[in-house]
Design an enzyme around this catalytic site. Structure first.
Site, PDB file in Angstrom:
ATOM      1  N   LYS A 110       2.070   2.150  -7.666  1.00 48.56           N
ATOM      2  CA  LYS A 110       0.835   1.704  -7.015  1.00 48.56           C
ATOM      3  C   LYS A 110       0.073   0.688  -7.895  1.00 48.56           C
ATOM      4  O   LYS A 110      -0.659  -0.146  -7.381  1.00 48.56           O
ATOM      5  CB  LYS A 110      -0.095   2.893  -6.721  1.00 48.56           C
TER       6      LYS A 110
HETATM    7  C1  LIG Z   1       3.523   5.560  -3.009  1.00 51.75           C
HETATM    8  C2  LIG Z   1       4.783   5.957  -3.710  1.00 51.75           C
HETATM    9  C3  LIG Z   1       6.051   5.852  -3.084  1.00 51.75           C
HETATM   10  C4  LIG Z   1       6.219   5.403  -1.652  1.00 51.75           C
HETATM   11  O1  LIG Z   1       5.964   4.034  -1.463  1.00 51.75           O
HETATM   12  P1  LIG Z   1       5.627   3.471  -0.025  1.00 51.75           P
HETATM   13  O2  LIG Z   1       5.262   2.061  -0.231  1.00 51.75           O
HETATM   14  O3  LIG Z   1       4.476   4.296   0.476  1.00 51.75           O
HETATM   15  O4  LIG Z   1       6.851   3.647   0.812  1.00 51.75           O
HETATM   16  C5  LIG Z   1       7.184   6.194  -3.806  1.00 51.75           C
HETATM   17  N1  LIG Z   1       7.084   6.654  -5.076  1.00 51.75           N
HETATM   18  C6  LIG Z   1       5.892   6.775  -5.698  1.00 51.75           C
HETATM   19  C7  LIG Z   1       5.864   7.320  -7.088  1.00 51.75           C
HETATM   20  C8  LIG Z   1       4.704   6.427  -5.059  1.00 51.75           C
HETATM   21  O5  LIG Z   1       3.531   6.576  -5.703  1.00 51.75           O
END
Ligand SMILES: *Cc1c(COP(=O)(O)O)cnc(C)c1O
Length: 490
Positions: A110
């Site tokens: 993120k």
């Molecule tokens: C948010 C997240 C995901 C999923 O990503 P998306 O873009 O929502 O598909 C996968 N792994 C981690 C560690 C995340 O924080």
């Protein structure tokens, strides 16, 4: 470049408008009017830094930003907050490549987008002559809240308020949030679960009277959630960067196609890969990996999206999602950019919890393949990779690793997208490798992980061990508007 809505015909807004607004007024998501071609040659690409590639990708979408503005956003985002100069290093482990997207302030992917979104918003507000101060309201189940706090802390003209469920996040996640510094940050625990927090935030967004009152005081609300184009397009960058690193290391030839395996929840990360492919990056397969909440796996197999099923809590909580919001953009594109058709399907999702796509639409999904990993599969992947190489995966990355190795290995090079540091999910990771450690306290497990992984404890973790708790507000759902009002007294 202008942005249109996935659900209405006549919407046309600039990038800065779309970034400030988040969602289109008709409830649709903003999509680019066309997918631009990446014009830098691959021979040049391989010599470029993360920052240079970021500029070349984002300038194609954020066309109302000047070169100086955009470069300033990029430089403010991808700086010393990242503990690796490469920003998103690519590691080769046993013939598979892992694109590590967890070197930012909160050690999860993120950070790749939430490091830059605040700066894109700050510049957009200036461009649009926004007089009010922006207040970001976010409900979090863990990862997003801290990444948003870290991104928005001390950004001028913006305040951020994060709500999290008091008993619904891990010890490390809570500690990360309540120790957040920055005059403009507020963190509140609520009595209730994540859905309650989310509903509380939505109610505030829909409370016209409250918004009018706050506008008089000089505030407007905005949101930092993953449907904002200011989060989506910065994620396209690292797909180009991964390819550049493979070229530079001589692992592939110019133009050679590669596969990406992406651990998927809300469909933002893998959608960015789809844009990269359609901009011209030589990608063959987009491998969409789900955990036991395998709505997307079923969708790619059958053409039916159906969220009517039990919500399963897994060791990869950031992928515990039954409505993948960003999928709406892909649906829009495979209807041939038809907002009426897209709206009809999304309304069906709202009313019935499901929809079916046509055969013609399904044929346009050929780039995607879906797979899923059970809890046992996920833990087995962590153990296998560790035993073979000493490299430790987090559970989200392990889901993608399992799916790739089980079903989609072919003659092409493959990159597994690594979305979190194992330190963030230390308990699950240690349990996968050595069950005898079950009784140990979470903070002591951190030292265990350092010993077995030979990777130093990241700053994001060592910082919070001794940091002061700066936020201790706890409230009920009903008290949320009052708490927000209290923070915004002037
Ligand atoms: C948010 C997240 C995901 C999923 O990503 P998306 O873009 O929502 O598909 C996968 N792994 C981690 C560690 C995340 O924080």
């Amino acid at each position: 470049m202008y942005f249109r809505s996935t659900r209405a015909k006549h919407v046309k807004v600039s990038a800065s408008q779309a970034i400030l607004q988040g969602l289109s007024e008709d409830g649709g998501l903003f999509v680019p009017e066309f997918i631009p071609s990446f014009t830098v040659g691959l021979n040049e690409l391989k010599l470029m830094t993360y920052h240079q590639i970021a500029y070349e990708v984002m300038r194609l979408y954020f066309t109302d930003f000047s070169e100086t503005e955009l470069k300033d956003c990029i430089n403010s985002a991808y700086d010393g907050k990242f503990d690796d100069e490469a920003i998103a290093p690519l590691k080769e482990v046993g013939g598979t490549y892992y694109l590590e997207l967890f070197h930012g302030a909160t050690i999860a992917f993120k950070d790749m987008a939430l490091s830059i979104l605040p700066h894109l918003m700050r510049v957009s507000a200036k461009k649009k002559n926004l007089k009010e101060e922006i207040v970001i309201l976010t409900a979090t189940s863990g990862d997003t809240g801290k990444a948003a706090l870290a991104g928005f802390a001390d950004v001028e003209g913006i305040k951020i308020i994060v709500f999290y469920p008091k008993d619904g996040v891990s010890l490390i996640q809570e500690r990360q949030m309540v120790t957040q510094t920055g005059e403009n940050t507020h963190v509140v625990a609520i009595h209730g679960n994540f859905d309650d927090a989310q509903t509380g935030v939505k109610n505030i967004f829909n409370d016209k009277e409250m918004q009018d009152k706050l506008k008089e005081k000089g505030y407007v609300f905005s949101s930092a959630n993953s449907i904002n184009i200011g989060r989506l397009f910065p994620q396209v960058v690292y797909y180009f960067y991964a390819y550049a690193q493979l070229l530079k290391a001589g692992k592939i030839n110019e133009g050679e196609e590669i596969n990406f395996a992406v651990p998927t929840g809300n469909f933002g990360n893998i959608l960015a890969a789809y844009y990269a492919k359609n901009m011209g990056l030589p990608i063959a397969k987009l491998i969409c990996a789900s955990n036991e909440n395998k709505v997307l796996y079923d969708f790619f197999g059958s053409g039916t999206y159906d969220k009517n099923r039990d919500f399963i809590l897994t060791s990869s909580p950031s992928m515990d999602i039954l409505i993948s919001s960003n999928l709406e953009r892909l649906i829009f594109h495979i209807t041939g950019n038809d907002p009426d058709k897209c709206k009809e399907l999304m309304e069906s999702l709202g009313a019935l919890g499901k929809y079916d796509i046509s055969m013609a639409m399904k044929e346009k999904l050929n780039d995607f393949v879906g797979g899923f990993a059970s809890e046992a599969d996920t833990l087995s992947a962590i153990k296998r990779v560790y035993e073979e190489s000493g490299y430790v995966l987090d559970p989200h990355t392990a889901v993608a690793d399992f799916v790739y190795h089980k079903g989609f290995k072919d003659e092409r090079k493959a990159v597994v997208v690594a979305t979190a540091s194992p330190y963030k999910f230390v308990r699950s990771v240690i349990m996968a490798i050595d069950e005898s450690k079950a009784g140990i306290d979470e903070f002591d497990l951190i030292d265990e992980l350092e010993e077995i992984s030979k990777v130093a404890v990241p700053k994001a973790i060592s910082d919070i061990r001794n940091a002061d708790v700066l936020h201790n507000t706890v409230c009920t759902i009903a008290e949320m508007p009052q708490i927000v009002g209290g923070f915004l007294q002037k």
